[in-house]
Structure formats: C-alpha cells, structure tokens
Enzyme design. Structure first.
Site, short mmCIF file in Angstrom:
data_model
loop_
_atom_site.label_atom_id
_atom_site.label_comp_id
_atom_site.label_asym_id
_atom_site.label_seq_id
_atom_site.Cartn_x
_atom_site.Cartn_y
_atom_site.Cartn_z
N SER A 83 0.18 -8.65 -9.20
CA SER A 83 1.39 -9.24 -8.93
C SER A 83 1.37 -10.44 -9.10
CB SER A 83 2.06 -8.80 -7.62
OG SER A 83 3.33 -9.35 -7.26
N TYR A 106 7.10 -11.53 -12.81
CA TYR A 106 8.55 -11.93 -12.27
C TYR A 106 8.92 -13.23 -13.26
CZ TYR A 106 7.85 -9.12 -8.09
OH TYR A 106 8.05 -8.25 -7.16
N THR A 133 8.77 -7.01 -14.34
CA THR A 133 9.60 -6.31 -13.47
C THR A 133 11.36 -6.74 -13.69
OG1 THR A 133 7.76 -6.18 -11.83
CG2 THR A 133 10.23 -6.15 -10.95
N LYS A 180 9.17 -2.65 -16.04
CA LYS A 180 9.37 -1.84 -14.81
C LYS A 180 10.58 -2.12 -14.09
CE LYS A 180 6.93 -1.65 -10.30
NZ LYS A 180 7.88 -2.34 -9.44
N HIS A 238 11.82 -0.01 -7.44
CA HIS A 238 11.21 -1.08 -6.43
C HIS A 238 10.80 -0.23 -5.21
CE1 HIS A 238 10.29 -5.29 -7.32
NE2 HIS A 238 9.91 -5.37 -6.09
#
Length: 388
Positions: free
Chosen positions: A107, A130, A156, A252, A276
């Site tokens: 992440s 992100y 994402t 995603k 999520h």
C-alpha cells in the site's frame, strides 16, 4: 501453540494480541457497516454442488493472475498501516506471500517503505497507488516503485474522499499511536506487540516520511494526508498514470458495469471488483453480488478479480467459479499477521489453500481451469433486479 483450523481462529488471536485501535482499523467498515457485513454474508447465499465418483487425484490450485504464475488464485491486497498490526508487518507479509507463491501488494500508506520491502524480498511485488494532489510526489512514488522492480501497479479508484469509520475516529487512530490514558491502558495489555515494535525498522508511513517536505511529526503527517487524496481523479488522469507507469496496471474499486467498461477504454490489464472492504460507500452492493453484472459487461476482454469478503477457501472457490480470474485477501492475512507475524500469514494462506483444494475436489474438479458456474447453486435474483 493454539490449533488453527480456520481464519476465525486467527482473528480471535489477532484481537487478543494487537492494540485495540489497530484491530478496529482492520475489523470495521464505514457508517452502519452494512456493506462490510454483507461482503461476507452474501457468500453464504451461494451453494456448492457436491459430485461423487470422480477421480480426485493429481489436483492443483495453480493458475495465473495477469500472466504471473500463482500457487492459487489469491493475492494479498494492499492494506494501510500493516506495519502497525505487527512490527515490520509489510516485510513479514511480503515474505510469506513470496514463499507461498502468491502476489503481495504494498500500500501507498504502508509503514515499511517500498525500498525496505524490496530489500527484504527476492521477487517482484505489486505496488498500490493512491492518487494525490501533489503530482510531483505521485510521479516520484511511481519512479520509486519502478526502481524497486515492482511488477504491477494497482491504482485504487474509490478513495478520492474518505468514508467515515466511526471506530477509527473514536480510537484516535494514528501511527504511531497517540499516548492517551485510554491508549496507554490498552497498550499495557499488549506487551508482546510493544516489545516487537521496539525493534521495528519504523513506526510511521515509510513511503511519505522523508519524501515530502515539511513533515517532521505525526501531526504534520496527518494534516498532509487528510488534504492529499485527489478528488479530481478522473479517467483522463488514470490514463496518464498508466502511461507514466508503462507496465501492467490493475484498477481497484470497480463496482459498476459502466465503470468496468471505462476501465477497458483506458487499457487496464485487470480490474478488481471491490468496495474497499466496506470502508467507503456504505450501502453499496457486496463485491460478490456485483461480480455477475461486471462479468456480463466486459466478458473476457479484461481479467476480472474480486476483493472484499474472502474469509475461506470456499469463498475463493465461489468467486472463481462465478468467473473471477483471481481474488484478493486483506483482513484474512492481517488476522494472521496480528496473531503470529509472518508465520500467521503463512498459516492463513495454508488454511485458505486447504479449504480451496478439498472443496474443489468434493465438487468434482481437479484444476482451476475446470471451475465454472456449473458447480454452483446461485439464487436467480442474486445479481439483483433493481428499479432505478
């Protein structure tokens, strides 16, 4: 050593051994948590067809996800703050995934940095991005992932703004934890966690601290993060990020057939049907219930994976038999990590693999490519007939 028979056994150990704010961060959804609950309960509505007198020898769960060989159709999903569930959590999870033969996804909001995970592993892992307002930071982050040898970029799409998670607000979630009277009282009961953290490589966000000017403490980091998620993200920006990355891209957060078609237009190599983990739009469909309409919309034009709600090998079997080419696990591996570190992640993968293998055999199938909807009993209205 406790006997671990299922993922719920690891969850109970995780809750016992990890500080409350980090267990709650894992085990919570947004608002009323309806979607969080239904992500798992909707799997119970799908039944398996038992078949007998079938040769069950020579079974294999091996397959591929975006052209990469995997020991079973599972990848470790990107989970923020993994390094606060257990000291050096991202490194331990990545090592367990590598040894087991499944992808690990790091992440953006990890504790261990891209470089630290790369140094501790021997095979490429995937990196989750992100999108931030600071485009220069995003560009540098992508370049760091490239330099570390990451083999796929997972973008994402469903966190342009943050869904409210009541438990996180009430716990004052932070990394490292804020030392209030309540926090200290809870930490005193988690001594093994605390001892591990004393020797951790870091206790803050490794992909941010040291890479953004003006961040010197947790308060600076919190303020920067809160204002950085990019509310202007659109398909044009996604296309530009894909071009900048230059390698396989997985999108995603797809939960609608129209968005799946847009993902095709920007050239995604795979999409992940995901809400999520029920942590964003509460009241949205569970991922498994949304899967059929998305498969109908894109067919075999793009690889479709499923995330959110996987807690057993039977869940994996159901998702793949419905048409998903792979699944992502988040909470299932975090339970193991919080319970027993790297060994716990390995145990979680072993549990899922064993359940998948045996259940597949009892359905009369020996290989992943033999799976299909013919081994399922799915309610006629499972995908939903909605007015609107």
């Amino acid at each position: 050593m406790p006997v671990i028979t299922c993922i719920d056994d690891l969850k109970r150990l995780h809750e016992r051994r990890t500080p409350r704010m980090f267990f709650d961060y894992c085990e919570s959804g947004s608002w009323t948590e309806q979607t969080f609950r239904e992500n798992t309960s909707d799997f119970d509505k799908i039944y398996l067809r038992q078949r007998v007198a079938v040769d069950m020898s020579g079974r294999s769960t091996a397959t591929q996800m975006i052209g990469q060989d995997v020991s079973m159709p599972v990848a470790l999903a990107p989970v923020g703050l993994t390094g606060m569930q257990c000291a050096d959590g991202e490194i331990k999870a990545a090592r367990a995934a590598e040894k087991f033969g499944v992808p690990f996804t790091l992440s953006t909001m990890s504790i261990n940095s891209i470089e630290e995970v790369a140094e501790a592993t021997t095979k490429p892992f995937w990196f989750q991005l992100y999108t931030m307002r600071d485009e220069d930071y995003v560009r540098r982050l992508i370049e760091r992932a490239k330099a570390a040898g990451c083999s796929a970029l997972v973008i994402t799409l469903d966190l342009q703004i943050l869904g409210q998670r009541h438990k996180d607000l009430k716990n004052g979630l932070s990394a490292p934890p804020k030392l209030t009277a309540k926090t200290i009282a809870n930490l005193m009961t988690k001594w093994s966690w605390g001892l591990g953290m004393l020797g951790a490589k870091r206790r803050n966000f490794g992909n941010i601290v040291g890479h953004v000017d003006g961040i010197s403490d947790a308060a600076d980091l919190g303020a920067w993060t809160a204002e950085q998620f990019d509310p202007t993200l659109d398909w044009g920006k996604i296309a530009k990020i894909k071009e900048l990355w230059g390698g396989p891209v997985i999108l995603k957060g797809i939960l609608d057939a129209e968005d799946a078609k847009m993902a095709l237009q920007v050239g995604a190599d795979a999409i992940i049907v995901s809400n999520h983990g029920g942590r964003q739009l509460d009241g949205a469909l569970s991922s498994i219930r949304a899967l059929p309409s998305i498969l109908d919309a894109v067919g075999d034009q793009v690889e479709v994976h499923l995330d959110s709600g996987i807690r057993s090998g039977q869940d994996i079997l159901k998702a793949v038999s419905m048409g998903a080419k792979g699944t992502f696990i988040g909470r299932a591996f975090v339970y193991g990590l919080g319970a027993m570190g790297e060994k716990g992640v390995t145990t979680a993968l072993e549990v899922l693999h064993r359940e998948l293998d045996i259940s597949m055999a009892l359905c009369g199938r020996r290989r992943i490519d033999e799976l299909g909807r013919d081994i399922l009993l799915v309610p006629e209205d499972f995908g939903g007939r909605w007015q609107g």
